[in-house]
Design a protein around this motif. Structure first.
Motif, mmCIF file in Angstrom:
data_model
loop_
_atom_site.group_PDB
_atom_site.id
_atom_site.type_symbol
_atom_site.label_atom_id
_atom_site.label_comp_id
_atom_site.label_asym_id
_atom_site.label_seq_id
_atom_site.Cartn_x
_atom_site.Cartn_y
_atom_site.Cartn_z
ATOM 1 N N VAL A 118 -68.552 -118.476 -37.328
ATOM 2 C CA VAL A 118 -67.600 -119.974 -38.429
ATOM 3 C C VAL A 118 -68.333 -119.136 -39.584
ATOM 4 C CG1 VAL A 118 -67.365 -121.976 -37.312
ATOM 5 C CG2 VAL A 118 -68.110 -120.575 -36.156
ATOM 6 N N GLU B 114 -65.810 -122.717 -40.643
ATOM 7 C CA GLU B 114 -64.942 -124.052 -41.094
ATOM 8 C C GLU B 114 -65.165 -124.372 -39.637
ATOM 9 O OE1 GLU B 114 -62.443 -126.801 -43.253
ATOM 10 O OE2 GLU B 114 -62.303 -125.134 -43.204
ATOM 11 N N ILE C 204 -61.362 -128.064 -34.692
ATOM 12 C CA ILE C 204 -60.610 -126.623 -34.781
ATOM 13 C C ILE C 204 -61.839 -125.543 -35.055
ATOM 14 C CG2 ILE C 204 -59.206 -125.089 -35.744
ATOM 15 C CD1 ILE C 204 -56.891 -127.064 -36.950
ATOM 16 N N LYS D 199 -62.668 -122.027 -37.328
ATOM 17 C CA LYS D 199 -62.058 -120.908 -37.700
ATOM 18 C C LYS D 199 -63.344 -119.765 -38.042
ATOM 19 C CE LYS D 199 -58.826 -123.536 -40.553
ATOM 20 N NZ LYS D 199 -58.544 -124.313 -42.062
ATOM 21 N N LYS E 84 -59.588 -114.905 -37.539
ATOM 22 C CA LYS E 84 -59.087 -116.361 -35.995
ATOM 23 C C LYS E 84 -59.674 -117.415 -36.498
ATOM 24 C CE LYS E 84 -58.978 -111.972 -33.176
ATOM 25 N NZ LYS E 84 -59.568 -111.350 -32.137
ATOM 26 N N ASN E 85 -58.553 -118.821 -35.820
ATOM 27 C CA ASN E 85 -58.720 -119.674 -35.896
ATOM 28 C C ASN E 85 -58.646 -119.720 -34.237
ATOM 29 O OD1 ASN E 85 -58.975 -120.144 -38.579
ATOM 30 N ND2 ASN E 85 -57.085 -120.273 -38.681
ATOM 31 N N TYR E 86 -59.040 -121.057 -33.722
ATOM 32 C CA TYR E 86 -59.681 -121.530 -32.189
ATOM 33 C C TYR E 86 -59.263 -123.033 -31.993
ATOM 34 C CZ TYR E 86 -60.754 -117.044 -31.399
ATOM 35 O OH TYR E 86 -60.696 -115.511 -31.355
ATOM 36 N N GLU F 209 -56.281 -119.492 -29.196
ATOM 37 C CA GLU F 209 -55.933 -118.890 -30.229
ATOM 38 C C GLU F 209 -54.866 -119.573 -31.014
ATOM 39 O OE1 GLU F 209 -56.137 -114.718 -32.514
ATOM 40 O OE2 GLU F 209 -56.320 -114.975 -30.687
#
Length: 125
Positions: free
Chosen positions: A70, A72, A90, A92, A97-99, A124
């Motif tokens: 991870v 962030e 969230i 990052k 990829k961001n979730y 995502e």
């Protein structure tokens, strides 16, 4: 190093502070803290993906998650009431990829500091 961005103020709410620490531990891969913070019969239901039952299965899952770094954690909201709580934000990842996530927590009791269950919704973005 994982950047932690908090848009919430836990103030004088011990359970909110605990949930903040849980989320930071997940982001930083702090398995020891996570395993100390759950009951032996923990159930982690990641909706649409898998259900992890028991502390040993959770330990295995956390080992597998260490490969995913991870970059962030943005923690937007934490709510608690009685023996329940929730958090959203969230994550990052270093791979780009961001979730977005929403997690719902059940404590082992109203005054307890161990999690009995976690239900996670992750998409995502």
């Amino acid at each position: 190093m994982t950047k932690i961005t908090l848009t919430i103020d836990c103030g004088n709410a011990p359970k909110k502070e605990f949930i903040k620490k849980i989320n930071i531990a997940f982001a930083k891969g702090n398995s020891d803290f996570l395993l100390e913070s759950v009951t032996d019969g923990i159930v982690w239901n990641i909706i649409g993906d898998k259900k992890i039952e028991g502390k040993e299965k959770l330990r295995e899952e956390l080992k597998n998650m260490k490969a995913q770094k991870v970059s962030e954690l943005i923690l937007d909201r934490i709510l608690t009431h009685g023996k329940e709580g929730a958090a959203s934000g969230i994550v990052k990842m270093q791979n780009g990829k961001n979730y977005a996530f929403s997690d719902f927590y059940e404590f082992s009791g109203a005054k307890a500091t161990k999690l009995k269950s976690i239900t996670s919704f992750v998409i995502e973005i």
